[in-house]
Design a protein around this motif. Sequence first.
Motif, PDB file in Angstrom:
ATOM      1  N   ASP A  90       2.600   5.539 -24.153  1.00  0.00           N
ATOM      2  CA  ASP A  90       1.322   5.577 -24.193  1.00  0.00           C
ATOM      3  C   ASP A  90       0.805   6.834 -24.995  1.00  0.00           C
ATOM      4  N   ALA A  91      -0.290   6.848 -25.633  1.00  0.00           N
ATOM      5  CA  ALA A  91      -0.864   7.826 -26.120  1.00  0.00           C
ATOM      6  C   ALA A  91      -2.431   7.832 -26.075  1.00  0.00           C
ATOM      7  N   LEU A 102      11.695   7.176 -19.740  1.00  0.00           N
ATOM      8  CA  LEU A 102      13.287   7.220 -19.735  1.00  0.00           C
ATOM      9  C   LEU A 102      13.621   6.251 -18.763  1.00  0.00           C
ATOM     10  N   PRO A 103      14.774   5.620 -18.856  1.00  0.00           N
ATOM     11  CA  PRO A 103      15.081   4.536 -17.885  1.00  0.00           C
ATOM     12  C   PRO A 103      15.427   5.028 -16.388  1.00  0.00           C
ATOM     13  N   THR A 104      15.869   5.971 -16.489  1.00  0.00           N
ATOM     14  CA  THR A 104      16.377   6.560 -14.978  1.00  0.00           C
ATOM     15  C   THR A 104      15.695   7.868 -14.553  1.00  0.00           C
ATOM     16  N   VAL A 161      15.848  15.521 -19.264  1.00  0.00           N
ATOM     17  CA  VAL A 161      15.209  15.578 -20.471  1.00  0.00           C
ATOM     18  C   VAL A 161      14.144  16.547 -20.440  1.00  0.00           C
ATOM     19  N   ARG A 162      13.368  16.471 -19.158  1.00  0.00           N
ATOM     20  CA  ARG A 162      12.501  17.358 -18.810  1.00  0.00           C
ATOM     21  C   ARG A 162      12.930  18.717 -18.913  1.00  0.00           C
ATOM     22  N   ALA A 163      13.937  18.987 -18.222  1.00  0.00           N
ATOM     23  CA  ALA A 163      14.616  20.278 -17.865  1.00  0.00           C
ATOM     24  C   ALA A 163      15.019  21.089 -19.203  1.00  0.00           C
ATOM     25  N   LEU A 174       6.488  13.029 -19.010  1.00  0.00           N
ATOM     26  CA  LEU A 174       7.780  12.239 -19.036  1.00  0.00           C
ATOM     27  C   LEU A 174       7.819  11.358 -17.731  1.00  0.00           C
ATOM     28  N   ARG A 175       8.173  10.031 -18.173  1.00  0.00           N
ATOM     29  CA  ARG A 175       7.958   9.405 -16.813  1.00  0.00           C
ATOM     30  C   ARG A 175       9.183   8.331 -16.656  1.00  0.00           C
TER      31      ARG A 175
END
Length: 467
Positions: free
Chosen positions: A41-42, A51-53, A60-62, A84-85
């Motif tokens: 979304d934007a 991300l899938p898991t 990725v966030r870290a 990031l979800r």
Amino acid sequence: MLVSRIDGEIGGQWARVRGRLREEVGEVEYRTWLKQMTLADASEDEVTIVLPTRFLRDWVRAHYGDRLRALWAAENGRIRRVELRIGAPQTGLAEPVAVPAPIVAASASETARLDAGRSDPRAELAGPLDPRFTFGSFVVGKPNEFAYACARRVAEGGPVAGFNLNPLFLYGGVGLGKTHLMHAIAWAIRERQTARSVVYMSAEKFMYRFIAAIRSHSGVEFKETLRGVDVLMIDDLQFLIGKDSTQEEFFHTFNALVDAGRQIVVSADKSPSDLSGIEERLRTRLGCGTVADIHATTYELRIGILQAKAALQGVTVPQKVMEFMAHKITTNVRDLEGALNRVVAHAQLVGRPITLESTQEVLHDLLRAHDRRVTIEEIQKRVAEHFSIRLTDMSSARRARAVARPRQIAMFLAKQLTSRSLPEIGRKFGNRDHTTVMHACARVAELMQKDPALAEDVELLRRMLES
Ligand code: ADP
Ligand code: MG
């Protein structure tokens, strides 16, 4: 989730953000952690990436959160937040078609030069070499031993009696070690400190450089520089398909070098004869030396690679876990390596030893993709089509080789790709006994070792069924 808002401008920006990140972190890291990012979304000032898991999202966030934000801000000054979800990857804009980096950016990112001497124009041409891609770190097994031996010979230089290694044409599917072997050749030559000059570059880079040279009216220098190298390696030649003027230039360079006794190494995803879209005369010349095929990995090679990579990283991975991964991640070495990296990183992150359970958990998105349910009926249909036999012959009693062999291959694939037991498989193949199925599996496995054409057929079918 408004998918429609994601194409167009924002889609292009997203493609560039990913492209930059990929350049920054390198291929292996990108594939391991970032490839599965999807722009979901934007809005005016915020983008949402899924991300899938949970594990991937947290990782990725870290590790890449700041870079993602900075890259987004550079692309689109209005974006202030990057969410990031965890989510399903199907929606939104998944992996975009690769956007070629502009020529200037390409040269700016080349940090590790093949030759330190900046004044040498040949050094300017060479692409960066990955320090991990050496002969020492290459695990040799049945599927790649011939390609490996050829590459070693080329690195040693000098004539080989009874063998024409010029050009050396390496081919095989993605992630099977073509680039690794080419870099290894370059490193080995460099290490021996012979005066031989090596240029390694991707076919794409060759094309950009060639076009840029023409534009800046330095086409002649480009040609002369290339013709002065001792070993020229061009990776992923399939990218020159349909690029006629670049092919033409490559053809002339190729001839000039071979005629002068210099070495050419080329890689591609197909054999010269299967590279459609390559000019006939070039194709003929490409097949003139040695064509070495890197086959799909075997279970033994996968185990070997996992052991080597774990040792290289100094981590202990239980044998059970390695066996599990070698069974499950069969696509290519790159995926296998990515899976191992993830498992190791997870263990270090949570500070617990690697177990079968944690491995399953950490890789569950990958395993799911591999576990796509293939039915025995589908396998029979595909195999029958592939060998142009009737579907009914899958369960008929006919014993002619022309139908018996495909039937055995179908049984083999049924055993590999489904969770059906031997008796169940036997029943689906005209009520055959489970020992017949067992025999078929053993026979096909044995033939695959001896007969590369058959191995390729089986591999192709497996890939088609799994995709
Ligand atoms: P290709 O160019 O054929 O697509 P690469 O050479 O990029 O594949 O290999 C993909 C990844 O797998 C690299 O990280 C490489 O080091 C690794 N790899 C491939 N084959 C082997 C091997 N036999 N031993 C060790 N690592 C390998
Ligand atoms: Mg490659």
